[in-house]
Design an enzyme around this catalytic site. Structure first.
Site, PDB file in Angstrom:
ATOM      1  N   LYS A   1     -11.448   7.482  19.698  1.00 30.45           N
ATOM      2  CA  LYS A   1     -10.289   6.789  20.267  1.00 30.45           C
ATOM      3  C   LYS A   1      -9.301   6.343  19.194  1.00 30.45           C
ATOM      4  O   LYS A   1      -8.082   6.489  19.354  1.00 30.45           O
ATOM      5  CB  LYS A   1     -10.762   5.590  21.092  1.00 30.45           C
ATOM      6  CG  LYS A   1     -11.540   5.983  22.346  1.00 30.45           C
ATOM      7  CD  LYS A   1     -11.977   4.768  23.136  1.00 30.45           C
ATOM      8  CE  LYS A   1     -12.742   5.192  24.392  1.00 30.45           C
ATOM      9  NZ  LYS A   1     -13.216   4.008  25.176  1.00 30.45           N
TER      10      LYS A   1
ATOM     11  N   HIS B   1      -9.773  -6.832   6.058  1.00 28.19           N
ATOM     12  CA  HIS B   1     -10.409  -6.445   7.315  1.00 28.19           C
ATOM     13  C   HIS B   1      -9.668  -7.040   8.519  1.00 28.19           C
ATOM     14  O   HIS B   1     -10.273  -7.681   9.387  1.00 28.19           O
ATOM     15  CB  HIS B   1     -11.869  -6.892   7.330  1.00 28.19           C
ATOM     16  CG  HIS B   1     -12.742  -6.010   8.189  1.00 28.19           C
ATOM     17  ND1 HIS B   1     -14.002  -5.612   7.807  1.00 28.19           N
ATOM     18  CD2 HIS B   1     -12.536  -5.451   9.406  1.00 28.19           C
ATOM     19  CE1 HIS B   1     -14.538  -4.858   8.757  1.00 28.19           C
ATOM     20  NE2 HIS B   1     -13.653  -4.749   9.734  1.00 28.19           N
TER      21      HIS B   1
ATOM     22  N   GLU C   1     -17.623  -6.280   0.811  1.00 28.26           N
ATOM     23  CA  GLU C   1     -16.723  -7.329   1.284  1.00 28.26           C
ATOM     24  C   GLU C   1     -17.430  -8.571   1.814  1.00 28.26           C
ATOM     25  O   GLU C   1     -16.852  -9.660   1.848  1.00 28.26           O
ATOM     26  CB  GLU C   1     -15.799  -6.787   2.375  1.00 28.26           C
ATOM     27  CG  GLU C   1     -16.496  -6.448   3.675  1.00 28.26           C
ATOM     28  CD  GLU C   1     -15.529  -5.891   4.718  1.00 28.26           C
ATOM     29  OE1 GLU C   1     -15.438  -6.477   5.809  1.00 28.26           O
ATOM     30  OE2 GLU C   1     -14.864  -4.877   4.432  1.00 28.26           O
TER      31      GLU C   1
ATOM     32  N   ARG D   1     -14.855   1.355   7.733  1.00 27.37           N
ATOM     33  CA  ARG D   1     -15.925   0.597   7.086  1.00 27.37           C
ATOM     34  C   ARG D   1     -15.887   0.872   5.592  1.00 27.37           C
ATOM     35  O   ARG D   1     -15.701   2.013   5.146  1.00 27.37           O
ATOM     36  CB  ARG D   1     -17.300   0.981   7.653  1.00 27.37           C
ATOM     37  CG  ARG D   1     -17.564   0.441   9.054  1.00 27.37           C
ATOM     38  CD  ARG D   1     -17.689  -1.079   9.057  1.00 27.37           C
ATOM     39  NE  ARG D   1     -17.976  -1.619  10.386  1.00 27.37           N
ATOM     40  CZ  ARG D   1     -17.058  -2.026  11.246  1.00 27.37           C
ATOM     41  NH1 ARG D   1     -15.775  -1.929  10.935  1.00 27.37           N
ATOM     42  NH2 ARG D   1     -17.406  -2.532  12.421  1.00 27.37           N
TER      43      ARG D   1
ATOM     44  N   ASP E   1      -8.389  -1.557   4.070  1.00 29.43           N
ATOM     45  CA  ASP E   1      -8.568  -2.786   4.842  1.00 29.43           C
ATOM     46  C   ASP E   1     -10.014  -3.238   4.815  1.00 29.43           C
ATOM     47  O   ASP E   1     -10.341  -4.311   5.320  1.00 29.43           O
ATOM     48  CB  ASP E   1      -8.122  -2.559   6.289  1.00 29.43           C
ATOM     49  CG  ASP E   1      -8.152  -3.840   7.117  1.00 29.43           C
ATOM     50  OD1 ASP E   1      -7.582  -4.849   6.653  1.00 29.43           O
ATOM     51  OD2 ASP E   1      -8.743  -3.842   8.211  1.00 29.43           O
TER      52      ASP E   1
END
Length: 338
Positions: A153, A294, A262, A233, A257
């Protein structure tokens, strides 16, 4: 019933508490669930977690011992959850299988456009009344090639925007998306995609087979002037190999991002601390690298859908029902996971 929610962002908190109003109380915490914070969950039957929660076997054991029966994760990815341990402990685990693919796809494009047209550098200059254009030349994307890894998607939404820009489309996935094919996408192998794409964007889940999908070999195969975007990810990209690639003067721009280490950094204010992660610190020094924390998913529509699904997961758990968002239902893994 009072639900304990970990890792709740300030903008998310009123939406979460309003969604449960009249049904259950929510105790919202800004700390993330891990081995140090898990004692807070003592006596809470339902615990809700965010994307960077540690749901390893050790933490799940502590939750179960404290009386927790359900974990409702407010995220799509579940690489942070030991599903077999949850099943063995008789827990239920829910997630949000999908929310707004447009939120992530649009943000990935924001990163791509920003690094292509050097927007951050330009903004910093103009704030200092430096209006030169030196070093700010970008490139038209029309006629260039976008390589989309993962055409579900989100990947499809990214592809539709790329098609609107007039780009050639290459795709890689386990199965072809007919809607992407209709837009002119050609599915190819990884090696060909890395070699031919001017813009490489990642939209695959993080599983054992995709960890470091973009490794030193993949980076070496990419064009010297390619753009790399990762809004999926962090573990999909070998960050150390990326540093070496950038040190060699390769890649026009990188937009990240997410980052593989992280947890414990993103979503926190670390501005007064010494950052011990040398790889992240080195990535920050490159003028053609843009790193955000993120936030690709963070729109009103996406967060609203996440919370709506979380409420449904909780209500279905309490009613003894299951749904398509449940990863483990009362200790039972779906057949596909067994």
């Amino acid at each position: 019933m009072e639900i304990l929610a970990f890792g709740v962002q300030a903008d998310e908190r009123p939406l979460l508490e309003r969604a449960f109003a009249g049904r259950h109380q929510v105790r919202s915490l800004d700390v993330f669930l891990n081995r140090d914070t898990v004692p807070i969950a003592q006596h809470y039957e339902i615990v809700s977690t965010s994307v960077n929660a540690d749901l390893s076997a050790e933490v799940l054991q502590s939750l179960a011992a404290g009386g927790t029966k359900m974990v409702a994760q407010r995220a799509t990815g579940f690489n942070n959850i030991d599903l077999q341990a949850a099943a063995d402990l008789g827990l239920s685990v829910g997630r949000v299988a999908s929310y707004s693919p447009y939120a992530v796809a649009e943000f990935a494009w924001a990163l791509a456009l920003a690094v292509n047209r050097h927007l951050v550098r330009a903004a910093h200059r103009t704030r200092n009344f430096d209006f030169r254009l030196d070093g700010l030349m970008g490139r038209d994307l029309r006629g260039r090639t976008a390589g989309v890894l993962g055409t579900g998607k989100i990947g499809e939404a990214f592809t539709r925007i790329a098609h609107g820009f007039g780009m050639h489309l290459l795709g890689w996935d386990l199965a072809e998306n007919p809607r992407c094919v209709e837009l002119g996408m050609k599915y190819v192998g990884l090696e060909q995609l890395f070699a031919e794409a001017d813009l490489v964007t990642l939209h695959v889940p993080l599983v054992a087979a995709t960890r470091h999908l973009v490794d030193a070999a993949a980076l070496a195969a990419m064009k010297d002037d390619a753009i790399l975007i990762n809004s999926s990810r962090g573990g999909l990209v070998d960050a150390a190999a990326l540093v070496e690639t950038l040190k060699a003067g390769r890649l026009t721009g990188v937009g990240l991002d997410v980052y593989e280490e992280e947890a414990g950094l993103f979503f926190f204010d670390k501005s007064l601390e010494v950052i011990g992660d040398d790889t992240l610190a080195r990535l920050m020094t490159f003028s053609n690298v843009l790193i955000t924390s993120h936030q690709a998913y963070f729109t009103e529509e996406a967060v609203g859908r996440i919370i709506e699904t979380t409420v449904r997961n909780v209500e279905d758990h309490l009613a003894g029902r299951t749904n398509e968002h449940m990863l483990v239902t009362r200790g039972q893994l779906p057949a596909a996971e067994r």
